[in-house]
Design an enzyme around this catalytic site. Structure first.
Site, short mmCIF file in Angstrom:
data_model
loop_
_atom_site.label_atom_id
_atom_site.label_comp_id
_atom_site.label_asym_id
_atom_site.label_seq_id
_atom_site.Cartn_x
_atom_site.Cartn_y
_atom_site.Cartn_z
N LYS A 109 -48.79 -12.55 -24.65
CA LYS A 109 -48.84 -11.16 -25.31
C LYS A 109 -50.59 -10.95 -25.10
O LYS A 109 -51.39 -11.78 -24.57
CB LYS A 109 -48.62 -11.15 -26.70
CG LYS A 109 -47.14 -11.50 -26.93
CD LYS A 109 -47.17 -11.24 -28.32
CE LYS A 109 -45.41 -11.51 -28.90
NZ LYS A 109 -45.04 -11.36 -30.05
N TYR B 185 -38.47 -4.24 -27.22
CA TYR B 185 -38.37 -4.48 -28.56
C TYR B 185 -37.29 -3.61 -29.24
O TYR B 185 -37.20 -3.40 -30.54
CB TYR B 185 -39.65 -4.45 -29.37
CG TYR B 185 -40.51 -5.48 -29.24
CD1 TYR B 185 -40.13 -6.96 -29.51
CD2 TYR B 185 -42.02 -5.13 -28.73
CE1 TYR B 185 -41.18 -7.77 -29.28
CE2 TYR B 185 -42.68 -6.47 -28.29
CZ TYR B 185 -42.39 -7.48 -28.79
OH TYR B 185 -43.41 -8.57 -28.68
N PHE C 143 -42.49 -2.61 -38.98
CA PHE C 143 -43.57 -3.00 -38.01
C PHE C 143 -43.33 -2.66 -36.79
O PHE C 143 -44.10 -2.94 -35.80
CB PHE C 143 -43.82 -4.65 -38.28
CG PHE C 143 -42.52 -5.37 -37.84
CD1 PHE C 143 -42.19 -5.63 -36.67
CD2 PHE C 143 -41.53 -5.72 -38.79
CE1 PHE C 143 -41.44 -6.67 -36.30
CE2 PHE C 143 -40.42 -6.55 -38.58
CZ PHE C 143 -40.33 -6.72 -37.19
N ARG D 251 -38.34 -21.71 -26.67
CA ARG D 251 -38.68 -21.37 -28.10
C ARG D 251 -39.18 -22.44 -29.00
O ARG D 251 -40.06 -22.27 -29.83
CB ARG D 251 -37.62 -20.70 -28.80
CG ARG D 251 -37.51 -19.26 -27.96
CD ARG D 251 -36.47 -18.37 -28.72
NE ARG D 251 -36.54 -17.96 -30.15
CZ ARG D 251 -37.03 -16.98 -30.68
NH1 ARG D 251 -37.60 -15.98 -29.88
NH2 ARG D 251 -37.16 -16.79 -31.92
N THR E 289 -41.83 -18.15 -35.39
CA THR E 289 -42.50 -16.92 -35.32
C THR E 289 -44.05 -16.62 -36.02
O THR E 289 -44.74 -16.09 -35.30
CB THR E 289 -41.17 -15.78 -35.68
OG1 THR E 289 -40.10 -15.84 -34.94
CG2 THR E 289 -42.02 -14.38 -35.45
N ARG F 283 -47.91 -21.66 -30.85
CA ARG F 283 -48.39 -20.91 -32.18
C ARG F 283 -48.82 -21.65 -33.20
O ARG F 283 -50.12 -21.24 -33.68
CB ARG F 283 -47.14 -19.88 -32.81
CG ARG F 283 -46.55 -18.95 -31.76
CD ARG F 283 -45.30 -18.51 -32.21
NE ARG F 283 -44.81 -17.18 -31.35
CZ ARG F 283 -43.47 -16.80 -31.54
NH1 ARG F 283 -42.59 -17.32 -32.03
NH2 ARG F 283 -43.18 -15.73 -30.81
N ASN G 179 -49.19 -13.42 -32.32
CA ASN G 179 -48.64 -14.88 -32.07
C ASN G 179 -48.53 -15.40 -30.65
O ASN G 179 -47.88 -16.25 -30.29
CB ASN G 179 -47.56 -15.00 -32.96
CG ASN G 179 -46.39 -14.11 -32.57
OD1 ASN G 179 -46.56 -13.37 -31.70
ND2 ASN G 179 -45.20 -14.34 -33.17
N HIS H 75 -44.11 -14.54 -26.30
CA HIS H 75 -42.89 -14.03 -26.75
C HIS H 75 -41.90 -14.86 -25.78
O HIS H 75 -42.27 -15.34 -24.72
CB HIS H 75 -42.44 -12.52 -26.22
CG HIS H 75 -41.10 -12.04 -25.87
ND1 HIS H 75 -40.32 -11.73 -27.15
CD2 HIS H 75 -40.35 -12.24 -24.93
CE1 HIS H 75 -39.20 -11.39 -26.70
NE2 HIS H 75 -39.07 -11.67 -25.46
N GLU I 297 -34.13 -8.82 -20.87
CA GLU I 297 -35.44 -8.89 -20.75
C GLU I 297 -36.11 -9.23 -19.36
O GLU I 297 -36.99 -8.67 -18.73
CB GLU I 297 -36.13 -9.83 -21.86
CG GLU I 297 -35.68 -9.48 -23.20
CD GLU I 297 -36.18 -10.40 -24.23
OE1 GLU I 297 -36.63 -11.29 -23.90
OE2 GLU I 297 -35.90 -10.19 -25.33
P1 IDP Z 1 -39.89 -13.72 -32.04
O1 IDP Z 1 -41.25 -13.21 -31.29
O2 IDP Z 1 -40.29 -15.26 -32.41
O3 IDP Z 1 -38.62 -13.80 -31.44
P2 IDP Z 1 -39.11 -11.74 -33.81
O4 IDP Z 1 -38.41 -11.53 -35.02
O5 IDP Z 1 -38.25 -11.08 -32.53
O6 IDP Z 1 -39.86 -13.02 -33.46
O7 IDP Z 1 -40.21 -10.60 -33.82
C1 IDP Z 1 -41.02 -10.18 -32.55
C2 IDP Z 1 -42.30 -9.80 -33.03
O8 IDP Z 1 -42.58 -9.09 -34.03
C3 IDP Z 1 -42.80 -11.45 -33.50
O9 IDP Z 1 -43.35 -12.20 -32.37
C4 IDP Z 1 -44.14 -10.90 -34.28
O10 IDP Z 1 -45.32 -10.76 -33.59
C5 IDP Z 1 -43.66 -9.72 -34.67
N1 IDP Z 1 -43.06 -9.32 -36.28
C6 IDP Z 1 -42.10 -10.24 -36.59
N2 IDP Z 1 -41.92 -9.86 -37.94
C7 IDP Z 1 -42.73 -9.26 -38.29
C8 IDP Z 1 -43.28 -8.68 -39.55
O11 IDP Z 1 -42.32 -8.97 -40.58
N3 IDP Z 1 -44.47 -8.18 -39.70
C9 IDP Z 1 -45.18 -7.56 -38.65
N4 IDP Z 1 -44.80 -8.26 -37.24
C10 IDP Z 1 -43.68 -8.86 -37.19
MG MG Z 2 -37.66 -11.82 -30.84
#
Ligand code: IDP
Ligand code: MG
Length: 138
Positions: free
Chosen positions: A11, A51, A59, A87, A93, A104, A114, A117, A128
């Site tokens: 990212k 996304y 968010f 992963r 996450t 991470r 973080n 992805h 994707e």
């Molecule tokens: P992932 O990246 O581990 O697959 P996802 O749930 O798909 O996690 O969420 C995508 C991205 O959105 C996360 O990597 C994180 O940066 C962001 N994110 C997820 N949940 C939240 C939240 O509750 N608040 C703010 N950002 C979030």
């Molecule tokens: Mg995800």
């Protein structure tokens, strides 16, 4: 067990902090193969599509703004059970919950920044990879 290809994104925070080499090295050391790589600036439409599962969440707008805020390194990573394996290397996450030794857990502190992805299923990986490598993989 099966050979899979998954999409990884370093990212904008990871690219800005100069972490691409470190992150790529972790995948390579584990034994995964790089099938394709592309440094690009993600457009808003591509970000919204990528996304799509998060559309409507509080968010979502911040997520789109962040992923479009600078260059992203897109990688197609292949290997045995690569989707779950990648992963696992990335860690939870939320970096607050990511184990030390994961990307991470070692390199991030913020949920919104973080660093990486990774596709979460075969269906997501297919979708994707097509978004980021529309001409297919070499
Ligand atoms: P992932 O990246 O581990 O697959 P996802 O749930 O798909 O996690 O969420 C995508 C991205 O959105 C996360 O990597 C994180 O940066 C962001 N994110 C997820 N949940 C939240 C939240 O509750 N608040 C703010 N950002 C979030
Ligand atoms: Mg995800």
């Amino acid at each position: 067990m099966a050979v899979e290809t998954t999409l990884v994104l370093v990212k904008p925070d990871g690219v800005r902090r100069g972490l691409c080499g470190e992150i790529v090295a972790r995948f390579e050391r584990r034994g995964y193969e790089l099938r394709a790589a592309r440094l690009l600036r993600v457009s808003k439409p591509l970000a919204r599509e990528h996304y799509a599962e998060h559309r409507g969440k509080p968010f979502f707008a911040d997520l789109v703004d962040f992923i479009t805020s600078g260059a992203v390194l897109a990688l197609a990573v292949r290997g045995e059970d690569a989707i779950a394996g990648v992963r696992g290397l990335m860690g939870a996450t939320n970096p607050a919950d990511s184990a030390p030794g994961t990307i991470r857990g070692d390199l991030a502190t913020l949920l919104s920044e973080n660093v990486v992805h990774g596709s979460d299923s075969r269906k997501s990986a297919r979708r994707e990879l097509q978004l980021f490598f529309p001409d297919g993989l070499v």
